[in-house]
Scaffold this motif. Structure first.
Motif, PDB file in Angstrom:
ATOM      1  N   MET A 107      48.790  10.946  21.151  1.00 27.26           N
ATOM      2  CA  MET A 107      49.114  11.970  21.680  1.00 27.26           C
ATOM      3  C   MET A 107      49.670  11.761  23.089  1.00 27.26           C
ATOM      4  O   MET A 107      49.342  11.020  23.812  1.00 27.26           O
ATOM      5  CB  MET A 107      47.999  13.232  22.018  1.00 27.26           C
ATOM      6  CG  MET A 107      46.815  12.977  22.801  1.00 27.26           C
ATOM      7  SD  MET A 107      45.853  11.565  22.216  1.00 27.26           S
ATOM      8  CE  MET A 107      45.122  12.377  20.542  1.00 27.26           C
ATOM      9  N   THR A 108      50.846  12.527  23.632  1.00 32.48           N
ATOM     10  CA  THR A 108      51.370  12.188  24.899  1.00 32.48           C
ATOM     11  C   THR A 108      50.375  13.023  25.983  1.00 32.48           C
ATOM     12  O   THR A 108      49.500  13.857  25.765  1.00 32.48           O
ATOM     13  CB  THR A 108      52.611  13.135  24.992  1.00 32.48           C
ATOM     14  OG1 THR A 108      52.595  14.622  24.807  1.00 32.48           O
ATOM     15  CG2 THR A 108      53.591  12.508  23.808  1.00 32.48           C
ATOM     16  N   ARG A 109      50.723  12.609  27.077  1.00 37.24           N
ATOM     17  CA  ARG A 109      50.168  13.072  28.172  1.00 37.24           C
ATOM     18  C   ARG A 109      50.356  14.604  28.364  1.00 37.24           C
ATOM     19  O   ARG A 109      49.327  15.288  28.678  1.00 37.24           O
ATOM     20  CB  ARG A 109      50.322  12.581  29.711  1.00 37.24           C
ATOM     21  CG  ARG A 109      49.827  11.266  29.646  1.00 37.24           C
ATOM     22  CD  ARG A 109      50.373  10.194  30.493  1.00 37.24           C
ATOM     23  NE  ARG A 109      49.649   8.699  30.777  1.00 37.24           N
ATOM     24  CZ  ARG A 109      49.750   8.016  30.041  1.00 37.24           C
ATOM     25  NH1 ARG A 109      50.072   8.115  28.671  1.00 37.24           N
ATOM     26  NH2 ARG A 109      49.181   6.836  30.229  1.00 37.24           N
ATOM     27  N   ALA A 110      51.633  15.070  27.997  1.00 39.92           N
ATOM     28  CA  ALA A 110      51.893  16.586  28.196  1.00 39.92           C
ATOM     29  C   ALA A 110      50.935  17.093  27.045  1.00 39.92           C
ATOM     30  O   ALA A 110      50.549  18.313  27.177  1.00 39.92           O
ATOM     31  CB  ALA A 110      53.370  16.780  27.652  1.00 39.92           C
ATOM     32  N   GLU A 111      50.867  16.591  25.836  1.00 37.32           N
ATOM     33  CA  GLU A 111      50.034  17.169  24.890  1.00 37.32           C
ATOM     34  C   GLU A 111      48.381  17.200  25.047  1.00 37.32           C
ATOM     35  O   GLU A 111      47.843  18.489  24.915  1.00 37.32           O
ATOM     36  CB  GLU A 111      50.237  16.689  23.365  1.00 37.32           C
ATOM     37  CG  GLU A 111      51.610  16.669  22.840  1.00 37.32           C
ATOM     38  CD  GLU A 111      51.997  15.862  21.772  1.00 37.32           C
ATOM     39  OE1 GLU A 111      52.962  16.079  21.108  1.00 37.32           O
ATOM     40  OE2 GLU A 111      51.152  14.588  21.667  1.00 37.32           O
ATOM     41  N   ILE A 112      48.217  16.279  25.899  1.00 35.18           N
ATOM     42  CA  ILE A 112      46.719  16.435  26.262  1.00 35.18           C
ATOM     43  C   ILE A 112      46.412  17.578  27.584  1.00 35.18           C
ATOM     44  O   ILE A 112      45.358  18.268  27.442  1.00 35.18           O
ATOM     45  CB  ILE A 112      46.214  14.852  27.128  1.00 35.18           C
ATOM     46  CG1 ILE A 112      46.262  14.044  25.962  1.00 35.18           C
ATOM     47  CG2 ILE A 112      44.925  15.125  27.649  1.00 35.18           C
ATOM     48  CD1 ILE A 112      46.161  12.371  26.470  1.00 35.18           C
ATOM     49  N   GLY A 113      47.544  17.364  28.253  1.00 36.53           N
ATOM     50  CA  GLY A 113      47.278  18.623  29.404  1.00 36.53           C
ATOM     51  C   GLY A 113      47.423  19.951  28.663  1.00 36.53           C
ATOM     52  O   GLY A 113      46.715  20.713  29.059  1.00 36.53           O
ATOM     53  N   SER A 114      48.394  20.248  27.773  1.00 36.63           N
ATOM     54  CA  SER A 114      48.210  21.473  26.991  1.00 36.63           C
ATOM     55  C   SER A 114      46.872  21.874  26.357  1.00 36.63           C
ATOM     56  O   SER A 114      46.554  23.014  26.352  1.00 36.63           O
ATOM     57  CB  SER A 114      49.426  21.595  25.706  1.00 36.63           C
ATOM     58  OG  SER A 114      49.407  22.750  25.285  1.00 36.63           O
ATOM     59  N   TYR A 115      46.250  20.636  25.772  1.00 34.30           N
ATOM     60  CA  TYR A 115      45.018  21.048  25.112  1.00 34.30           C
ATOM     61  C   TYR A 115      43.800  21.255  26.073  1.00 34.30           C
ATOM     62  O   TYR A 115      42.943  22.042  25.906  1.00 34.30           O
ATOM     63  CB  TYR A 115      44.700  19.706  24.385  1.00 34.30           C
ATOM     64  CG  TYR A 115      43.301  19.642  23.657  1.00 34.30           C
ATOM     65  CD1 TYR A 115      43.252  20.634  22.526  1.00 34.30           C
ATOM     66  CD2 TYR A 115      42.352  18.860  24.120  1.00 34.30           C
ATOM     67  CE1 TYR A 115      41.783  20.503  22.154  1.00 34.30           C
ATOM     68  CE2 TYR A 115      40.902  18.884  23.450  1.00 34.30           C
ATOM     69  CZ  TYR A 115      40.748  19.790  22.407  1.00 34.30           C
ATOM     70  OH  TYR A 115      39.702  19.603  21.980  1.00 34.30           O
ATOM     71  N   LEU A 116      44.034  20.803  27.224  1.00 28.44           N
ATOM     72  CA  LEU A 116      42.907  20.905  28.262  1.00 28.44           C
ATOM     73  C   LEU A 116      43.279  21.739  29.279  1.00 28.44           C
ATOM     74  O   LEU A 116      42.480  22.180  30.319  1.00 28.44           O
ATOM     75  CB  LEU A 116      42.820  19.405  29.074  1.00 28.44           C
ATOM     76  CG  LEU A 116      42.284  18.404  28.137  1.00 28.44           C
ATOM     77  CD1 LEU A 116      42.359  17.227  29.033  1.00 28.44           C
ATOM     78  CD2 LEU A 116      40.874  19.001  27.807  1.00 28.44           C
ATOM     79  N   GLY A 117      44.412  22.679  29.138  1.00 25.10           N
ATOM     80  CA  GLY A 117      44.735  23.815  30.309  1.00 25.10           C
ATOM     81  C   GLY A 117      45.165  23.406  31.448  1.00 25.10           C
ATOM     82  O   GLY A 117      44.944  23.852  32.454  1.00 25.10           O
ATOM     83  N   THR A 118      45.870  22.210  31.460  1.00 27.90           N
ATOM     84  CA  THR A 118      46.368  21.452  32.894  1.00 27.90           C
ATOM     85  C   THR A 118      47.725  21.089  32.628  1.00 27.90           C
ATOM     86  O   THR A 118      48.233  21.251  31.566  1.00 27.90           O
ATOM     87  CB  THR A 118      45.333  20.544  33.327  1.00 27.90           C
ATOM     88  OG1 THR A 118      45.787  20.002  34.565  1.00 27.90           O
ATOM     89  CG2 THR A 118      45.188  19.201  32.426  1.00 27.90           C
ATOM     90  N   THR A 119      48.181  20.235  33.425  1.00 30.93           N
ATOM     91  CA  THR A 119      49.742  19.912  33.269  1.00 30.93           C
ATOM     92  C   THR A 119      49.706  18.363  32.861  1.00 30.93           C
ATOM     93  O   THR A 119      48.662  17.690  33.150  1.00 30.93           O
ATOM     94  CB  THR A 119      50.553  19.917  34.665  1.00 30.93           C
ATOM     95  OG1 THR A 119      49.836  19.281  35.576  1.00 30.93           O
ATOM     96  CG2 THR A 119      50.290  21.652  34.937  1.00 30.93           C
ATOM     97  N   LEU A 120      50.756  17.782  32.626  1.00 30.23           N
ATOM     98  CA  LEU A 120      51.298  16.257  32.227  1.00 30.23           C
ATOM     99  C   LEU A 120      51.034  15.387  33.707  1.00 30.23           C
ATOM    100  O   LEU A 120      50.178  14.612  33.546  1.00 30.23           O
ATOM    101  CB  LEU A 120      52.565  16.308  31.834  1.00 30.23           C
ATOM    102  CG  LEU A 120      53.288  14.870  31.755  1.00 30.23           C
ATOM    103  CD1 LEU A 120      54.425  14.911  30.693  1.00 30.23           C
ATOM    104  CD2 LEU A 120      53.559  14.091  32.898  1.00 30.23           C
ATOM    105  N   GLU A 121      51.390  16.293  34.710  1.00 24.71           N
ATOM    106  CA  GLU A 121      51.269  15.370  36.085  1.00 24.71           C
ATOM    107  C   GLU A 121      49.924  15.372  36.328  1.00 24.71           C
ATOM    108  O   GLU A 121      49.452  14.086  36.660  1.00 24.71           O
ATOM    109  CB  GLU A 121      51.684  16.086  37.279  1.00 24.71           C
ATOM    110  CG  GLU A 121      53.460  16.189  36.943  1.00 24.71           C
ATOM    111  CD  GLU A 121      54.009  17.291  35.990  1.00 24.71           C
ATOM    112  OE1 GLU A 121      55.234  17.101  35.720  1.00 24.71           O
ATOM    113  OE2 GLU A 121      53.252  17.982  35.473  1.00 24.71           O
ATOM    114  N   THR A 122      48.834  16.255  36.122  1.00 25.96           N
ATOM    115  CA  THR A 122      47.552  16.204  36.597  1.00 25.96           C
ATOM    116  C   THR A 122      46.864  14.920  35.475  1.00 25.96           C
ATOM    117  O   THR A 122      45.735  14.330  36.019  1.00 25.96           O
ATOM    118  CB  THR A 122      46.805  17.684  36.439  1.00 25.96           C
ATOM    119  OG1 THR A 122      47.476  18.687  36.963  1.00 25.96           O
ATOM    120  CG2 THR A 122      45.483  17.341  36.666  1.00 25.96           C
ATOM    121  N   VAL A 123      47.311  15.137  34.286  1.00 28.61           N
ATOM    122  CA  VAL A 123      46.651  14.136  33.511  1.00 28.61           C
ATOM    123  C   VAL A 123      46.882  12.632  33.662  1.00 28.61           C
ATOM    124  O   VAL A 123      46.221  11.787  33.876  1.00 28.61           O
ATOM    125  CB  VAL A 123      47.214  14.215  31.853  1.00 28.61           C
ATOM    126  CG1 VAL A 123      46.561  13.285  30.973  1.00 28.61           C
ATOM    127  CG2 VAL A 123      46.536  15.699  31.332  1.00 28.61           C
TER     128      VAL A 123
END
Length: 263
Positions: free
Chosen positions: A210-226
């Motif tokens: 998964m991309t960092r954006a997808e991880i961020g979406s799943y965790l309720g945060t952003t790509l940049e934060t991940v």
């Protein structure tokens, strides 16, 4: 969710294996005994069942679906006819928000069974998309309920799988509500590590499909934060990152640093 009432529906599965068929007509019907040689068996429906108990699955017509990276196995709003067991590969589940953007609701690895959330309305509330070339077994829900009516052990296994999905959802909600972003990313890595271990893969070296954006979406945060969290973990010696390749250099330290505060 009713796993005891027999259904009168008659479902069929057929067609060529490639290219992928629509979700309601899965390809290449195959008998359940082939589960014996499946690498995902120990995490799927037959897990924990004796040979005698698993015989009730012989009457279930299993259709295999191969999907390429980026293709949907089933789509939000489609009629619910099948549960899908991941045979190999990785999938993500997404739900469309009112804004028109997609919210990632889950990631599915070999042995995971997808589609339980459709038993409520008989429509899939999410879309399952392959994050790499993958294959899933399509299990006709009506035939499974018939088999569950005959075999208590299978019925209990279905309930365990559905219950495990509820536990993951509840843990994610608690995680988002009570932790900061770094803790969420750490929890995601620790959870993925454990799931890899359970499937016989390395718990410390794996590729993030998964991309960092997808991880961020799943965790309720952003790509940049991940990305910042992963970089912070790397600076502290917990992990090494090479694009999507993750090495958990000090799994115990990562767990000791964050797990005590996790719900």
């Amino acid at each position: 969710m009713d796993f005891t009432t027999s259904s009168r529906d008659v479902l069929a599965a057929g067609g060529a294996q490639l290219p992928p068929a629509p979700a309601r007509t899965p390809s290449r019907a195959a008998p359940a005994p082939q589960c014996v040689g499946c690498g995902a068996r120990q995490r799927c429906l037959p897990a924990g069942l004796s040979e005698h108990e698993a015989r009730c699955l012989h009457a279930v017509t299993i259709g295999r679906r191969r999907v390429r990276k980026g293709q949907a196995l089933y789509r939000e709003g489609e009629r619910f006819l099948f549960l899908y067991a991941v045979r190999f590969g990785t999938f993500k589940s997404t739900a469309m928000l009112n804004s028109g953007s997609d919210q990632v609701t889950g990631f599915h690895l070999p042995g995971d069974v997808m589609g339980f959330d459709a038993t409520v309305s008989n429509r899939h509330p999410t879309t399952a998309t392959a994050l790499e070339d993958a294959e899933a077994c399509a299990l006709p829900y009506s035939q499974l309920t018939d088999a569950c009516a005959e075999e208590r052990s299978l019925r209990m296994q279905m309930l365990r799988l559905a219950g495990a999905e509820l536990v993951r959802d509840q843990r994610l909600l608690a995680l988002i509500a009570h932790t900061h972003s770094e803790q969420r990313v750490a929890a995601f890595l620790l959870s993925l590590s454990q799931r890899m271990r359970e499937r016989g893969f390395s718990p410390s070296d794996f590729l993030l499909r998964m991309t960092r954006a997808e991880i961020g979406s799943y965790l309720g945060t952003t790509l940049e934060t991940v990305s910042r969290s992963l970089s912070a973990f790397a600076r502290r010696g917990f992990i090494t990152v090479r694009r999507r390749q993750i090495h958990l250099a000090d799994l115990d330290a990562l767990r000791a640093e964050f797990e005590t505060d996790l719900p």
